[in-house]
Design an enzyme around this catalytic site. Structure first.
Site, PDB file in Angstrom:
ATOM      1  N   ARG A  77       0.457  13.933  13.611  1.00 41.72           N
ATOM      2  CA  ARG A  77       0.786  13.799  12.177  1.00 41.72           C
ATOM      3  C   ARG A  77       0.992  15.146  11.466  1.00 41.72           C
ATOM      4  O   ARG A  77       0.287  15.503  10.541  1.00 41.72           O
ATOM      5  CB  ARG A  77      -0.310  12.996  11.466  1.00 41.72           C
ATOM      6  CG  ARG A  77      -0.693  11.681  12.097  1.00 41.72           C
ATOM      7  CD  ARG A  77       0.401  10.647  12.131  1.00 41.72           C
ATOM      8  NE  ARG A  77       0.833  10.184  10.825  1.00 41.72           N
ATOM      9  CZ  ARG A  77       0.247   9.222  10.132  1.00 41.72           C
ATOM     10  NH1 ARG A  77      -0.847   8.685  10.577  1.00 41.72           N
ATOM     11  NH2 ARG A  77       0.730   8.835   8.967  1.00 41.72           N
ATOM     12  N   PRO A  78       1.893  16.002  11.936  1.00 37.68           N
ATOM     13  CA  PRO A  78       2.130  17.280  11.235  1.00 37.68           C
ATOM     14  C   PRO A  78       2.725  17.067   9.843  1.00 37.68           C
ATOM     15  O   PRO A  78       3.211  15.979   9.535  1.00 37.68           O
ATOM     16  CB  PRO A  78       3.128  17.982  12.151  1.00 37.68           C
ATOM     17  CG  PRO A  78       3.809  16.879  12.882  1.00 37.68           C
ATOM     18  CD  PRO A  78       2.808  15.785  13.059  1.00 37.68           C
ATOM     19  N   ASP A  94       4.710  19.766   8.614  1.00 39.03           N
ATOM     20  CA  ASP A  94       5.586  20.945   8.546  1.00 39.03           C
ATOM     21  C   ASP A  94       6.849  20.705   7.731  1.00 39.03           C
ATOM     22  O   ASP A  94       7.353  21.608   7.054  1.00 39.03           O
ATOM     23  CB  ASP A  94       5.955  21.412   9.958  1.00 39.03           C
ATOM     24  CG  ASP A  94       6.598  20.293  10.776  1.00 39.03           C
ATOM     25  OD1 ASP A  94       6.028  19.178  10.806  1.00 39.03           O
ATOM     26  OD2 ASP A  94       7.674  20.489  11.353  1.00 39.03           O
ATOM     27  N   LEU A  95       7.336  19.463   7.735  1.00 37.81           N
ATOM     28  CA  LEU A  95       8.583  19.182   6.986  1.00 37.81           C
ATOM     29  C   LEU A  95       8.327  19.165   5.472  1.00 37.81           C
ATOM     30  O   LEU A  95       9.172  19.557   4.677  1.00 37.81           O
ATOM     31  CB  LEU A  95       9.186  17.858   7.456  1.00 37.81           C
ATOM     32  CG  LEU A  95       9.531  17.781   8.945  1.00 37.81           C
ATOM     33  CD1 LEU A  95      10.069  16.412   9.318  1.00 37.81           C
ATOM     34  CD2 LEU A  95      10.537  18.873   9.328  1.00 37.81           C
ATOM     35  N   ILE A 148       8.034   6.675  17.105  1.00 38.08           N
ATOM     36  CA  ILE A 148       7.666   7.399  15.887  1.00 38.08           C
ATOM     37  C   ILE A 148       6.418   8.243  16.080  1.00 38.08           C
ATOM     38  O   ILE A 148       6.386   9.420  15.731  1.00 38.08           O
ATOM     39  CB  ILE A 148       7.448   6.421  14.696  1.00 38.08           C
ATOM     40  CG1 ILE A 148       8.656   5.511  14.501  1.00 38.08           C
ATOM     41  CG2 ILE A 148       7.087   7.186  13.427  1.00 38.08           C
ATOM     42  CD1 ILE A 148       9.918   6.198  14.009  1.00 38.08           C
ATOM     43  N   CYS A 196      -4.678  11.830  13.527  1.00 38.08           N
ATOM     44  CA  CYS A 196      -5.463  10.600  13.402  1.00 38.08           C
ATOM     45  C   CYS A 196      -5.270   9.810  14.698  1.00 38.08           C
ATOM     46  O   CYS A 196      -4.640  10.271  15.648  1.00 38.08           O
ATOM     47  CB  CYS A 196      -5.017   9.803  12.186  1.00 38.08           C
ATOM     48  SG  CYS A 196      -3.372   9.129  12.382  1.00 38.08           S
ATOM     49  N   ASP A 214       4.784   0.254  12.125  1.00 41.85           N
ATOM     50  CA  ASP A 214       3.555  -0.371  11.603  1.00 41.85           C
ATOM     51  C   ASP A 214       3.422  -1.828  12.011  1.00 41.85           C
ATOM     52  O   ASP A 214       2.412  -2.456  11.725  1.00 41.85           O
ATOM     53  CB  ASP A 214       3.506  -0.264  10.074  1.00 41.85           C
ATOM     54  CG  ASP A 214       3.328   1.168   9.624  1.00 41.85           C
ATOM     55  OD1 ASP A 214       3.512   1.455   8.436  1.00 41.85           O
ATOM     56  OD2 ASP A 214       3.016   2.021  10.486  1.00 41.85           O
ATOM     57  N   ARG A 224      -4.595  10.340   4.732  1.00 37.13           N
ATOM     58  CA  ARG A 224      -3.520  11.325   4.907  1.00 37.13           C
ATOM     59  C   ARG A 224      -2.524  11.287   3.761  1.00 37.13           C
ATOM     60  O   ARG A 224      -1.904  12.285   3.421  1.00 37.13           O
ATOM     61  CB  ARG A 224      -2.757  11.045   6.201  1.00 37.13           C
ATOM     62  CG  ARG A 224      -3.513  11.000   7.451  1.00 37.13           C
ATOM     63  CD  ARG A 224      -2.579  10.687   8.571  1.00 37.13           C
ATOM     64  NE  ARG A 224      -1.263  11.258   8.315  1.00 37.13           N
ATOM     65  CZ  ARG A 224      -0.975  12.549   8.339  1.00 37.13           C
ATOM     66  NH1 ARG A 224      -1.941  13.401   8.565  1.00 37.13           N
ATOM     67  NH2 ARG A 224       0.233  12.981   8.095  1.00 37.13           N
ATOM     68  N   ARG A 280      -8.403  -0.623   4.486  1.00 34.61           N
ATOM     69  CA  ARG A 280      -7.559   0.403   3.855  1.00 34.61           C
ATOM     70  C   ARG A 280      -6.216  -0.178   3.438  1.00 34.61           C
ATOM     71  O   ARG A 280      -5.604   0.273   2.480  1.00 34.61           O
ATOM     72  CB  ARG A 280      -7.324   1.565   4.826  1.00 34.61           C
ATOM     73  CG  ARG A 280      -8.557   2.376   5.122  1.00 34.61           C
ATOM     74  CD  ARG A 280      -8.214   3.589   5.934  1.00 34.61           C
ATOM     75  NE  ARG A 280      -7.065   4.270   5.363  1.00 34.61           N
ATOM     76  CZ  ARG A 280      -6.429   5.284   5.954  1.00 34.61           C
ATOM     77  NH1 ARG A 280      -6.842   5.716   7.127  1.00 34.61           N
ATOM     78  NH2 ARG A 280      -5.399   5.864   5.394  1.00 34.61           N
ATOM     79  N   LYS A 326       0.848  -1.200   0.000  1.00 36.49           N
ATOM     80  CA  LYS A 326       0.000   0.000   0.000  1.00 36.49           C
ATOM     81  C   LYS A 326       0.882   1.248   0.000  1.00 36.49           C
ATOM     82  O   LYS A 326       0.689   2.174  -0.782  1.00 36.49           O
ATOM     83  CB  LYS A 326      -0.888   0.006   1.225  1.00 36.49           C
ATOM     84  CG  LYS A 326      -1.494   1.372   1.557  1.00 36.49           C
ATOM     85  CD  LYS A 326      -2.325   1.362   2.806  1.00 36.49           C
ATOM     86  CE  LYS A 326      -1.578   1.597   4.068  1.00 36.49           C
ATOM     87  NZ  LYS A 326      -1.336   2.996   4.421  1.00 36.49           N
ATOM     88  N   ASN A 327       1.905   1.253   0.873  1.00 33.93           N
ATOM     89  CA  ASN A 327       2.706   2.480   1.032  1.00 33.93           C
ATOM     90  C   ASN A 327       3.728   2.690  -0.074  1.00 33.93           C
ATOM     91  O   ASN A 327       4.435   3.691  -0.069  1.00 33.93           O
ATOM     92  CB  ASN A 327       3.381   2.487   2.412  1.00 33.93           C
ATOM     93  CG  ASN A 327       2.349   2.659   3.519  1.00 33.93           C
ATOM     94  OD1 ASN A 327       1.185   2.968   3.239  1.00 33.93           O
ATOM     95  ND2 ASN A 327       2.757   2.435   4.751  1.00 33.93           N
TER      96      ASN A 327
END
Ligand code: EPZ
Length: 434
Positions: free
Chosen positions: A125-126, A128-129, A331, A120, A309, A96, A401, A24-25
């Site tokens: 879960r920012p 900003d980077l 994380i 979530c 995960d 996301r 998902r 998925k990722n």
């Protein structure tokens, strides 16, 4: 709302073969990459999971044509023209990873309006980077009414060092840099196999990327990229999930179409726990569980460390270990929601800050539980395999998902499991699509 029910008269001992689906990722950034070219992309080994459908809905709204051949798990994509540059909140909220269209849209069309993905169940879960990286490439970004509004005539290569490793942050910046003017040097990049798989796709599309698989990537931008054919790597987290299923049930599973190199941290921990993991052929492993499961401490880390995960799935395994185990989650700031549900099944777990202290061995008894996120759902399915009686897992939209037809794969291993529509007391069984 759909739910899964597992009937466990006695704990299962899983035996048989499972074919692991594509990652998925890895497929999600690959789909976003189609926005970088007018030409067609063909992706193979595409997992039939809900997040793929969500991403296809999003890029269709942006103007891409998509054709998914479910039988052959092949996806053809083409963004000849970008007809919209907005990723709406309703889609970003659902997934996301929609943030992955930000870099490609900005690079291709000079503008992008992407809803800020909220937090979530697993953390704040920012992004900003992502934002600061694109600003360094010369983009103007502002946040208004919950949207990132970005524009850039043409991005200009520069040197960027990520304050911390970010998987989708690295992926967004690599894709943007491919169409930027000049060279971009990205430092402290994420090393996940999914990032490497994306870079390999971009190179096939004509991008010039040096340092693939290393912490520093050098990307020489070009005016445009072309089409490509590309195979999505196996899902290392689905692989790990079934490896734990075998360890948990003292099983003997053959896992096919896996990439052993991507699961070394998981394999190491399972062997310490007492399992036997044997590579039968380049893409097939055999995992045998042991009578006694040994406790151990685990700390999640960016790849090649132990994957966050897999944290929830390992927590279930440690409830069956003889002794105390400590899981440290480094994380995400809120990734222990599954512990509360495991407590309801009879586990003994205490949460102290970023640590979960698990005391085993505890016998679990089936109950009705709630899935809070994708990997927590997987953990509850695993628990259901050893919890005596019935375990009903509600809200399995999360599970769908990221796992392709998990109940069918488990049914093939002899598990009595059914999917049904659960609205209060009226449980109507869902016919399994052939
Ligand atoms: C990716 O999420 C994965 N999702 C996640 O998988 C995975 O858990 C995560 O990487 C970590 O490995 C996809 O690839 C689609 P990060 P991502 O940016 O990219 C902080 C699953 O179950 N951070 O690597 O969103 C962040 O808060 C999902 O399949 C910032 O501070 O994660 C976290 O603490 C869950 N600012 C850390 O970095 C930013 O701008 C790593 O996050 C970005 C991230």
């Amino acid at each position: 709302m759909e739910a899964l029910r597992i009937y466990t008269e006695k704990p299962y001992c899983l035996q048989g073969e499972v074919t692991v689906s594509g990652a998925k990722n890895a497929v999600l950034p690959a789909i976003a990459a189609c926005l970088l070219t007018e030409d067609a992309l063909e992706l193979n080994n595409v997992p039939l999971v809900k997040d793929v459908q969500t991403m296809l809905t999003l890029i269709s709204e942006l103007g891409a044509s998509c054709a998914l051949d479910e039988k052959h798990r092949t996806l053809t994509l083409q963004a000849k023209k970008i007809k919209s540059t907005e990723a709406p909140y309703k889609l970003v909220r659902a997934m996301r990873a929609s943030i992955l269209v930000l870099g490609p849209l900005l690079a291709r069309s000079g503008q992008a309006t992407v809803a800020l993905p909220g937090g979530c169940a697993i953390g704040t879960r920012p992004v900003d980077l992502h934002i600061s990286g694109l600003q360094k490439l010369g983009a103007n970004l502002k946040i208004e009414h919950g949207y990132i509004i970005a524009e850039a005539r043409r991005l200009k290569g520069t040197e960027i060092e990520f304050e911390k490793k970010t998987v989708t942050g690295t992926e967004n910046l690599v894709m943007a840099a491919c169409l930027a003017r000049g060279e971009t040097v990205l430092k402290n990049c994420a090393l996940e196999p999914e990032v490497v798989n994306l870079c390999e796709l971009l190179v096939k599309m004509g991008a010039k990327i040096d340092g693939i698989g290393e912490e520093t990537l050098r990307i020489t931008g070009s005016r445009d990229l072309g089409g490509a054919k590309h195979r999505v790597i196996p899902d290392r987290i689905e692989t790990g999930t079934f490896m734990v299923a075998s360890a948990l049930t003292r099983g003997d599973l053959i896992l096919k179409e896996v990439e052993p190199r991507h699961i070394e941290a998981i394999t190491d921990k399972l062997i310490i726990a007492g399992s036997q993991v044997e590579q039968v052929s380049p893409n097939i492993i055999r995992v045998r569980g042991s009578e006694e499961i040994k406790p151990q401490d685990i700390t999640t880390a960016p790849y090649p460390g132990f994957p966050t995960d897999m944290q929830a799935q390992f927590m279930v395994l440690m409830t069956q270990a003889n002794g105390r185990s400590i899981i440290t989650e480094t994380i995400f700031d809120r990734r222990f929601a599954h512990a509360n549900e495991l407590l309801r099944l009879g586990a003994s777990i205490e949460i102290e800050g970023d640590k979960a202290i698990i005391k085993g061995k505890t016998s679990l008894s089936g109950a009705e539980v709630m899935a809070t996120d994708l990997r927590a759902s997987a953990c509850l399915v695993l628990a259901g395999l050893i919890a005596t009686g019935q375990t009903t897992i509600n809200d399995i939209e999360h599970l769908d998902r990221g796992y392709e037809r998990i109940e069918e794969k488990l049914r093939q291993l002899g598990v009595r499991i059914e999917r049904f529509i659960s609205n209060n007391n009226n449980h109507r069984k869902v016919e399994v699509k052939s």
